[in-house]
Design a protein around this motif. Structure first.
Motif, PDB file in Angstrom:
ATOM      1  N   UNK A   6      70.628  19.321 -21.758  1.00  0.00           N
ATOM      2  CA  UNK A   6      70.739  17.970 -21.423  1.00  0.00           C
ATOM      3  C   UNK A   6      71.397  17.871 -19.839  1.00  0.00           C
ATOM      4  N   UNK A   7      70.720  17.214 -19.013  1.00  0.00           N
ATOM      5  CA  UNK A   7      71.414  17.049 -17.704  1.00  0.00           C
ATOM      6  C   UNK A   7      72.796  16.539 -17.998  1.00  0.00           C
ATOM      7  N   UNK A   8      73.618  17.128 -16.997  1.00  0.00           N
ATOM      8  CA  UNK A   8      75.109  16.569 -17.023  1.00  0.00           C
ATOM      9  C   UNK A   8      75.282  15.172 -16.616  1.00  0.00           C
ATOM     10  N   UNK A   9      74.486  14.547 -15.978  1.00  0.00           N
ATOM     11  CA  UNK A   9      74.545  12.956 -15.714  1.00  0.00           C
ATOM     12  C   UNK A   9      74.159  12.137 -16.860  1.00  0.00           C
ATOM     13  N   UNK A  26      75.557   4.947 -15.234  1.00  0.00           N
ATOM     14  CA  UNK A  26      75.731   4.717 -13.983  1.00  0.00           C
ATOM     15  C   UNK A  26      74.279   4.566 -13.037  1.00  0.00           C
ATOM     16  N   UNK A  27      73.348   5.426 -13.786  1.00  0.00           N
ATOM     17  CA  UNK A  27      72.048   5.453 -13.072  1.00  0.00           C
ATOM     18  C   UNK A  27      71.081   4.351 -13.662  1.00  0.00           C
ATOM     19  N   UNK A  28      71.679   3.552 -14.614  1.00  0.00           N
ATOM     20  CA  UNK A  28      70.780   2.520 -15.123  1.00  0.00           C
ATOM     21  C   UNK A  28      69.510   2.810 -16.010  1.00  0.00           C
ATOM     22  N   UNK A 111      69.215  13.664  -7.131  1.00  0.00           N
ATOM     23  CA  UNK A 111      67.818  13.855  -7.498  1.00  0.00           C
ATOM     24  C   UNK A 111      67.750  14.318  -9.207  1.00  0.00           C
ATOM     25  N   UNK A 112      68.497  15.099  -9.578  1.00  0.00           N
ATOM     26  CA  UNK A 112      68.576  15.622 -10.985  1.00  0.00           C
ATOM     27  C   UNK A 112      68.964  14.275 -11.671  1.00  0.00           C
ATOM     28  N   UNK A 113      69.726  13.494 -11.395  1.00  0.00           N
ATOM     29  CA  UNK A 113      70.227  12.362 -12.256  1.00  0.00           C
ATOM     30  C   UNK A 113      69.022  11.234 -12.116  1.00  0.00           C
ATOM     31  N   UNK A 114      68.391  11.128 -11.256  1.00  0.00           N
ATOM     32  CA  UNK A 114      67.447   9.842 -11.329  1.00  0.00           C
ATOM     33  C   UNK A 114      66.061  10.593 -11.370  1.00  0.00           C
ATOM     34  N   UNK A 115      65.514  11.607 -11.325  1.00  0.00           N
ATOM     35  CA  UNK A 115      64.202  12.167 -11.598  1.00  0.00           C
ATOM     36  C   UNK A 115      64.000  12.305 -13.405  1.00  0.00           C
TER      37      UNK A 115
END
Length: 359
Positions: A6-9, A26-28, A111-115
């Protein structure tokens, strides 16, 4: 993925209602998953980058005997395909130098969080930026901030176009110029300053005034996107030219600016959404007293110009990389004096529109 985690974000947690929420608030981008049997939570705990999908599914069968092999693998496959996971050992792709990996490390974290493209490495987004070619028309308040942001983020080739010389009154908002530059061509200075900001990209420039649709069609030829930051001629003229020229060349574009405290950006790429003229016509019909706000004018600060330019730059990044994935064909913005005043307009293409559907 060989060893997904799982991505940290997007670290998951369990809610009091018995569901699992994954995806950073936070990324919605959060998703809430029903998990009455606890299978999803267990799978997420096992997806830590130390074992492959098959091993995770096998562990689930041991932990939950009621699960069939197909059901266990389905739980894992759904999570891997959600976009919230990454390959634990994925190296940067070929095409980025060690210097660029260091330089753009904070981009990669963003980008890791939003992709949410399954199996997509955030470094691939950076590589797409390196390969991108963007033309910026207008190097005033919006354009200097937009071009700086695009250079800083690593767009590989920028072409900057503006006919004007620096004036003292420009310096309250136009990022790339200083007092010593008054009387010098903006285009030449932009090439110099952006090259200093990022020597790993190619920056070119031209002193040129756009006078019609043909000018813009010539300028976007060979480029991947247009950042329209010019406000002359006043009114909708230059945006209509951009809409038609870019549609003919199949080049997406974003145009932004300010009108006092109102800051807006429009993002267009027909047929993947309505063209500028369709959105503008619908807004005029919906709000005949206003329609899409006119841009430009004397009322501007460094703050409003900066927000405008960065909205344009963010839209261009989305258009050339697909990250974050936002469908074009809209105008949005904010009013700096009214936190509750948000602009958002999206409308379907008009029937028979030659720009949206071809002539």
């Amino acid at each position: 993925m060989r060893f997904p985690r799982v991505k940290a974000e997007h670290r998951p947690f369990r809610t009091t209602e018995g569901t699992v929420r994954i995806g950073g608030e936070i990324y919605g981008l959060a998703a809430e998953i029903d998990d009455p049997g606890g299978w999803v939570w267990a799978a997420l705990s096992l997806l830590d980058g130390r074992r492959g999908p098959e091993a995770v599914a096998a562990r689930l069968i041991v932990m939950f005997p009621e699960l069939s092999p197909d059901e266990a693998r389905g739980v894992v496959d759904d999570l891997v395909g959600s976009g919230y996971l990454e390959e634990a050992t994925a190296p940067p792709p070929r095409g980025l130098t060690p210097r660029e990996v260091d330089r753009y490390s904070r981009n990669q974290a963003f980008f890791r969080g939003v992709d949410l493209v399954p199996g997509h490495s955030a470094w691939e987004t950076q590589l797409a930026l390196k390969r991108a070619r963007v033309v910026v028309v207008g190097l005033g308040g919006t354009g200097t901030h937009a071009s700086w942001a695009l250079a800083a983020i690593g767009v590989g080739r920028l072409h900057c176009v503006d006919p004007d010389l620096v004036e003292l009154s420009n310096l309250n908002r136009q990022l790339l110029y200083t007092e010593a530059d008054v009387g010098r061509p903006k285009a030449d200075l932009a090439r110099e300053r952006l090259g200093e900001a990022n020597s790993d990209i190619v920056v070119t420039a031209a002193r040129h005034r756009v006078t019609g649709e043909a000018d813009l069609r010539s300028l976007v030829d060979g480029y991947d996107a247009l950042a329209l930051c010019a406000d002359e001629p006043r009114g909708e003229g230059i945006r209509v030219w951009a809409s038609r020229a870019c549609a003919a060349a199949r080049v997406p574009w974003a145009g932004g600016g300010y009108n006092g405290p109102l800051v807006t950006v429009g993002v267009f790429d027909p047929p993947h959404g309505a063209c500028y003229e369709c959105v503008a016509a619908a807004e005029h019909a919906h709000r005949p007293e206003g329609g899409i706000p006119d841009l430009g004018g004397p009322g501007v600060t460094g703050t409003s110009a900066g927000i405008s330019g960065h909205l344009v730059a963010q839209a261009i990044v989305s258009l050339v990389t697909g990250v974050p994935e936002v469908a074009p064909g809209y105008v949005h913005g904010i009013n700096l004096l009214s936190p509750d005043h948000h602009v958002y307009a999206r409308h379907p293409a008009r029937a028979g529109c030659p720009t949206c559907f071809g002539s």
